[in-house]
Motif scaffolding. Structure first.
Motif, PDB file in Angstrom:
ATOM      1  N   MET A   1      94.943  11.715  -5.459  1.00 35.28           N
ATOM      2  CA  MET A   1      94.831  13.308  -4.378  1.00 35.28           C
ATOM      3  C   MET A   1      95.168  14.359  -5.621  1.00 35.28           C
ATOM      4  N   ASN A   2      95.616  14.090  -6.359  1.00 36.52           N
ATOM      5  CA  ASN A   2      96.114  15.232  -7.551  1.00 36.52           C
ATOM      6  C   ASN A   2      94.448  15.347  -8.235  1.00 36.52           C
ATOM      7  N   LEU A   4      91.479  15.173  -7.057  1.00 45.24           N
ATOM      8  CA  LEU A   4      90.799  16.168  -6.259  1.00 45.24           C
ATOM      9  C   LEU A   4      90.933  17.806  -6.272  1.00 45.24           C
ATOM     10  N   LEU A   5      92.689  17.340  -6.201  1.00 45.77           N
ATOM     11  CA  LEU A   5      93.128  18.783  -6.673  1.00 45.77           C
ATOM     12  C   LEU A   5      92.823  19.323  -7.128  1.00 45.77           C
ATOM     13  N   PRO A  12      97.775  19.522 -10.640  1.00 48.30           N
ATOM     14  CA  PRO A  12      98.563  18.224  -9.895  1.00 48.30           C
ATOM     15  C   PRO A  12      99.700  19.030  -9.112  1.00 48.30           C
ATOM     16  N   TYR A  23     106.169  13.777   3.241  1.00 47.10           N
ATOM     17  CA  TYR A  23     104.482  13.412   2.748  1.00 47.10           C
ATOM     18  C   TYR A  23     103.728  11.665   3.856  1.00 47.10           C
ATOM     19  N   LEU A  27     100.979  12.390   6.328  1.00 47.21           N
ATOM     20  CA  LEU A  27      99.207  11.825   5.975  1.00 47.21           C
ATOM     21  C   LEU A  27      98.698  10.605   7.385  1.00 47.21           C
ATOM     22  N   SER A  31      95.230  11.121   9.510  1.00 45.24           N
ATOM     23  CA  SER A  31      94.824   9.801   9.578  1.00 45.24           C
ATOM     24  C   SER A  31      94.411   8.677  11.300  1.00 45.24           C
ATOM     25  N   ILE A  36      96.092  17.649  10.390  1.00 43.00           N
ATOM     26  CA  ILE A  36      96.213  17.517   9.516  1.00 43.00           C
ATOM     27  C   ILE A  36      96.873  18.780   8.711  1.00 43.00           C
ATOM     28  N   PHE A  39      99.759  18.098   6.974  1.00 42.51           N
ATOM     29  CA  PHE A  39      99.320  17.907   5.903  1.00 42.51           C
ATOM     30  C   PHE A  39      99.796  19.171   4.965  1.00 42.51           C
ATOM     31  N   GLN A  40      98.609  20.277   5.759  1.00 48.37           N
ATOM     32  CA  GLN A  40      98.895  20.770   4.931  1.00 48.37           C
ATOM     33  C   GLN A  40      99.895  21.838   4.844  1.00 48.37           C
ATOM     34  N   MET A  43     101.567  19.960   1.829  1.00 50.80           N
ATOM     35  CA  MET A  43     101.508  20.252   0.324  1.00 50.80           C
ATOM     36  C   MET A  43     101.104  21.401  -0.494  1.00 50.80           C
TER      37      MET A  43
END
Length: 76
Positions: A1-2, A4-5, A12, A23, A27, A31, A36, A39-40, A43
């Motif tokens: 994940m980090n 991608l960020l 991160p 968390y 997720l 999924s 989402i 999760f958004q 995060m």
């Protein structure tokens, strides 16, 4: 994940051990139910907290500025 960020220019994000269940639940919702939003929200909250931690660390490590009247200081 980090990874991608960071590839997209974000720092991160630290997910604390006490936040692990939230968390993982977020997720799973993303999924299994294609929802989402939890999760958004999670995060974004962790990103805000992580950035706050980074800023606090920078403020603690910051070297005091040289005063204007001290040797090496600016003179206008």
């Amino acid at each position: 994940m980090n990874l991608l960020l960071m590839r997209d220019g974000y720092p991160p994000v630290a997910v604390r051990p006490e936040d692990r269940k939230i968390y993982l639940d977020a997720l799973e919702l993303g999924s299994m139910r294609e929802d989402i939003k939890p999760f958004q929200t999670f995060m974004h909250g962790r990103l805000d907290a992580t950035l706050g931690e980074y800023l606090s660390a920078l403020e603690e490590a910051q070297i005091p500025e040289v005063g204007r009247d001290e040797p090496g200081g600016r003179r206008d």
